[in-house]
Write an enzyme that holds these catalytic residues in place. Structure first.
Site, PDB file in Angstrom:
ATOM      1  CG  HIS B 111      23.412  39.866 -23.713  1.00 59.15           C
ATOM      2  ND1 HIS B 111      22.679  39.563 -24.839  1.00 59.15           N
ATOM      3  CD2 HIS B 111      24.491  40.562 -24.153  1.00 59.15           C
ATOM      4  CE1 HIS B 111      23.292  40.039 -25.911  1.00 59.15           C
ATOM      5  NE2 HIS B 111      24.396  40.663 -25.521  1.00 59.15           N
ATOM      6  CG  ASP B 151      24.414  45.682 -28.245  1.00 61.48           C
ATOM      7  OD1 ASP B 151      25.049  46.334 -27.408  1.00 61.48           O
ATOM      8  OD2 ASP B 151      24.819  44.606 -28.736  1.00 61.48           O
ATOM      9  CG  HIS B 153      26.095  41.248 -29.212  1.00 60.62           C
ATOM     10  ND1 HIS B 153      26.874  42.367 -29.051  1.00 60.62           N
ATOM     11  CD2 HIS B 153      26.937  40.235 -29.541  1.00 60.62           C
ATOM     12  CE1 HIS B 153      28.141  42.061 -29.256  1.00 60.62           C
ATOM     13  NE2 HIS B 153      28.210  40.766 -29.564  1.00 60.62           N
ATOM     14  CG  ASP B 240      27.782  45.998 -29.924  1.00 59.28           C
ATOM     15  OD1 ASP B 240      26.759  46.557 -30.392  1.00 59.28           O
ATOM     16  OD2 ASP B 240      27.730  45.126 -29.049  1.00 59.28           O
TER      17      ASP B 240
END
Lengths: 556, 431
Positions: B111, B151, B153, B240
């Site tokens: 991120h 991931d 996200h 995740d």
């Protein structure tokens, strides 16, 4: 108190008699591989000639009994009962022995994630047979965190199995399921033989007309264990010979350096060991013997195919020494030129016939178009350079051992030596040159010092215990003792409590085995808060404590 | 790839570092993973070799990032070790020391944008991005690298760094941005004028399981990779997507992750997120390591694996549609009308507000990209944030800029130097 140290080696059985810190006598007899006990007794008798008879005696024995049985594959037929749970497919590891899998499993926290199957347990009788003259090892994944499955299977086997049974958690509190399987397998396979050995010494103890009070057995970590204990954990006696030599160097050296390098140069190999902060380094996971990776705590040694009797290879790129043995040096009637011949020709040592060595060097020198003294110098130079490279490789390897905290990465431990201590017949020639190469001071221990037997005599008890505590589960596990307990006040069971608990347990265990005043210290500990959903639900502690491995400093 | 690949493992659990004591990025995160790998004997396996991380140097970080107000004010040693450990992993593969590498370390990085005012999504430095730029520095700017981010996200940081970079293909598979942080990663985000189409987003509906992930991999990701022919494939392996993860809503399993790894055959794997630290990570990481090393992972299964929700038919249909759409966008990327996407020029202007959730910072950015026919174009970015309120300008050159872009950027720098409102003028030229 007098202590006799005996090291049963491949060629010789050495004995040393110590009174306090004084070496009283040394003896050496050839090893009889057909009857190890007789050479041990011979060495004992030889040394006892010089025993003045004015005090109690203790015998510390470094045997090759289990080592040889494993190397030569002479253990009894042994089967493994494993509880692997999910993860690495056990079949893919291709153990060279039968492994029977049972269902059920313990997870990484030590919780039972699936129970054992009673039907499979019952079926073991058909799988294992009666066990007469055989052995079985029982090993579960994460049994060091929760040994209950191993204990249940062990109890079931006790009912009808007639062979020796080894349970994985009793042998090590450390993680590594494949190594624990191998360790328990090897332990089970040599246990019967060790039991015979223990019985024999107990008989001998009763019959001797000398005040021999105790017999202790040397271990791979350079410490001793009680004779009786060795029947339960014979696997710990493997590779005690090299460990004894290392202990001998620590006992004999006059260097006071915190970090030094031990170089034992023999005819066939050179063995390296490393002392850091006054203590000899151990293998990271455990001893490796005959290709078997174990969890047995062991002195770290690296054996190089580089010795006085190594082959020499000449090429335009230079001279390469080893790794194979050439046989006898020319000066002793052999065929191939060796480093020993170069040393003899230059009169750096007296070994056999110098003229034969010179003759062989001249022949080789003529082919290469140089004088023989120059060739001899180059051989010694090549030996030294190869050794120095191996030393550098070893330290690089040790320095690449992973670090898991920011603190360690910023301040990695300093392992580098500030001195070289050498021993072995060729050491007086090569150690000064190696030390010069490494730019370090050195000490050469006299060859006649019998470092291995002195090391056996000077070694002291080592004993270790692991404690796993999980305060969320309110549980303590002491794997080596096979004990699990509930923590009554989990909220207050912090790392300090975990530490004092394992120290108390170890003190008690040490006293029970006759070690009254050994110093206990924590070798490894970690503690984590366990947080679930932004709330601390407990703590997890691991503490491993042991008796400080010590060596009596002796005067040669 | 070797028949029996050797995997280099750079494991750095940072057992003495946390964002805060009860934050998901805390000391405990990789504890159970360490325990499981250790107990499985994998640190000890002849095909798995462990290596020590190192600290990333300033110049390695600043080749990729613009860190405000300064590097020291934003990062800890732990960030340097995570970035340095990722570089170590890449070097191991490039040097031929190992066949593949796995940087199993924390804190994560995907991120983190090119501009860093603080931490976003638990990330400060973008480990993969720093590694990719390091590799180009070492091997040359022609290197073609594909990053596949799995991931849950959206990898908005990595997308941001390589948004206008034709040397990188960035594919992100993630839970639909309408339902999860950071709220981006839609199929229409396709990259800047210099690398249009090389940002590929595959948003997946909440509840997507192994079937959907593997479908997207087999039907979209693998064909795109086949088509683009990268020199290196990197997997940013967030964990995740797992059905037990506490902060996402996906249905992936440890077996699914191992299969994904086996199908993707990445050269380098870098850990990203994953906060089901007890029930998922230990098993996912064992499966991933086994798959990377070409070993049998068939017996890897997390406890309670049977509780995994079944992917519904509606979801399967939705995934199928997304796959079709993304593949279509890929195939037609060269026919796209860049003038209608980015305007007639000479500059494409972009204004953005970026929220840093971890540090609660707002950043305002104004970016101008030179639409250049012969290189990806130089850029100027003006940025301020609630933490660094004084405006900063940065001149960014692409890898291999053309002479005229370099000249224009230099001119612009001189012009900006007279501007009293700017506290810093940063010149970033990757090499």
């Amino acid at each position: 108190m007098y202590i006799i140290g005996i090291d049963v080696g491949g060629t010789h059985t050495d004995a040393a008699l110590l009174q306090g810190t004084q070496v009283v006598a040394l003896a050496k007899v050839p090893t009889d591989h057909g009857d190890l006990f007789s050479s041990t007794r011979q060495a004992l008798e030889d040394i006892l000639v010089q025993y003045p008879g004015d005090g109690p005696l203790k015998l510390q024995l470094s045997t090759t009994l289990s080592t040889n049985a494993i190397v030569e594959g002479r253990g009894v037929p042994t089967q493994v009962v494993a509880v692997p749970g999910p993860g690495v497919n056990l079949d893919s590891l291709r153990f060279p022995f039968p492994v029977h899998k049972l269902s059920g499993y313990i997870d990484h926290r030590g919780r039972e994630a699936a129970p054992l199957d009673p039907v499979e347990l019952n079926g073991l009788r058909d799988v294992l047979g009666s066990g007469e003259g055989e052995a079985a090892a029982v090993v579960g994944k994460f049994s060091q965190r929760n040994p209950s499955h191993e204990q249940v299977i062990g109890a079931e086997l006790e009912k009808w199995y007639r062979g020796t049974i080894s349970l994985g958690h009793r042998l090590s509190g450390r993680a590594n399921f494949p190594r624990r399987i191998t360790t328990a397998y090897l332990n089970a396979s040599v246990a019967q033989q060790q039991l015979g050995f223990v019985k024999m010494w107990k008989d001998v103890l009763g019959k001797l007309n000398i005040p021999l009070e105790d017999v202790l057995i040397l271990k791979a970590d350079g410490g001793t264990m009680a004779l009786q204990e060795s029947a339960l954990k014979p696997i710990e006696t493997i590779l005690s010979g090299p460990a004894a030599s290392t202990m001998g160097v620590q006992a004999l050296t006059s260097r006071e350096d915190a970090n030094y390098l031990i170089v034992d140069i023999g005819g066939t190999t050179t063995d390296l060991a490393v002392v850091v902060e006054g203590e000899v380094l151990y293998e990271r996971d455990g001893a490796v013997i005959s290709g078997y990776r174990t969890l047995v705590p062991a002195v770290l040694t690296r054996s190089l195919g580089l010795g006085g009797d190594s082959e020499l290879h000449f090429s335009p790129d230079g001279i390469r020494v080893g790794p194979r043995r050439a046989g006898k040096p020319v000066c002793l009637g052999g065929e191939g030129l060796t480093p020993t011949d170069a040393v003899t020709a230059l009169e750096l040592a007296q070994v056999g016939s110098r003229s034969q060595a010179v003759q062989a060097l001249e022949d080789q020198a003529r082919q290469l178009g140089v004088d023989w003294p120059e060739l001899a110098e180059r051989i010694i130079q090549a030996f030294t350079a190869q050794l120095a490279r191996a030393v550098e490789d070893l330290y690089r390897e040790l320095e690449s051992i992973p670090l898991y905290t920011v603190r360690e990465v910023l301040n990695p431990p300093d392992l580098r030596p500030t001195a070289v201590v050498g021993l072995g017949a060729p050491a007086p020639v090569f150690i000064p040159k190696l030390a010069q190469f490494l730019n370090l001071p050195y000490e050469v221990l006299p060859f006649s010092a019998g470092a291995n037997a002195i090391g056996a005599a000077a070694a002291q008890a080592t004993l270790g215990l692991t404690l796993h505590a999980d305060t969320e589960l309110a549980r303590i596990t002491l794997p080596e003792l096979g004990r699990q307990e509930e923590i009554r006040r989990p909220l207050f069971f912090d790392l300090a409590k975990a530490r004092s608990r394992v120290e108390e347990e170890l003190k008690e265990l040490a006293q029970a085995q006759g070690y009254q005043d050994a110093e206990i210290y924590v070798v490894e500990e970690e503690s984590f808060n366990m947080v679930r959903g932004f709330r601390t639900v407990g703590q997890r502690h691991m503490v491993r404590a042991q008796l400080r491995p010590q060596v009596r400093r002796v005067r040669g | 790839m070797a028949q029996e690949p050797v995997v280099g493992l750079v494991f750095f659990p940072a057992f003495d570092w946390a964002i805060s004591p009860d934050h998901p990025e805390r000391q405990e995160r990789l504890l159970y993973t360490r325990d499981q790998i250790q107990e499985e004997g994998l640190f000890d396996h002849p095909r798995i070799r462990e290596f020590r991380p190192r600290l990333a140097e300033d110049r390695e970080i600043l080749r990729t990032h613009v860190v405000l107000p300064s590097l020291e004010r934003n990062i800890t040693e732990s960030h340097r070790i995570a970035a340095g450990g990722t570089i170590v992993a890449a070097d191991l593969v490039v040097d031929g020391t190992v066949d593949r590498a796995f940087a199993l370390l924390r804190p994560p990085g995907h991120h983190a944008n090119r501009f860093v005012h603080g931490a976003r999504g638990f990330c400060v430095l973008n480990n993969e991005a720093i590694m990719v730029d390091h590799l180009r520095h070492r091997l040359g700017a022609d290197l073609r690298v594909a990053i596949v981010d799995t991931d849950a996200h959206h990898a908005d940081g990595t997308q941001d760094v390589f948004y206008n970079d034709p040397g990188v293909l960035h594919i992100s598979l993630h839970q639909d941005g309408r339902t999860l942080y950071p709220g981006t990663g839609f199929t229409f985000e396709r990259g800047g004028p210099g690398a249009f189409g090389q940002t590929v987003n595959i948003p997946l509906p909440p509840g997507t399981g192994d079937e959907g992930m593997l479908m997207a991999l087999e039907e979209v990701v693998l064909p795109i990779l086949e088509d683009w022919r990268p020199d290196l494939v990197i997997n940013a392996a967030g964990q995740d997507n797992h059905f037990s993860d506490p902060i996402t809503n996906m249905g992936f399993s440890a077996q699914g992750y191992a299969k994904l790894t086996d199908l993707l055959q990445p050269d380098i794997v870098v850990l990203e997120g994953g906060y089901s630290i007890e029930s998922a990570l230990p098993y996912i990481n064992v499966g991933l390591l086994l798959a990377l090393a070409g070993l049998d992972y068939s017996q890897v299964e997390e406890p309670g694996g049977l509780r995994r929700p079944i992917q519904s038919r509606a979801i399967t249909k939705q995934v199928e549609e997304t796959c079709r759409e993304v593949l279509q966008l890929w195939k037609t990327r060269e026919q796209a009308d860049l003038k209608s996407e980015f305007g007639p020029g000479p500059f494409y202007e972009r204004r953005r507000q970026i929220y840093y959730d971890t540090d609660n910072i707002y950043e305002s950015q104004q970016e101008y990209i030179r639409l250049c026919p012969s290189c990806p174009g130089w850029r100027v970015v003006y940025t301020t944030s609630t933490r660094n309120q004084e405006p900063v300008a940065a001149l960014l050159l692409p890898w291999q800029p053309c002479a005229s872009c370099r000249g224009e950027a230099e001119e612009q720098r001189e012009k900006l130097q007279g501007d009293k409102r700017l506290t810093q003028i940063i010149w970033q030229e990757p090499a």
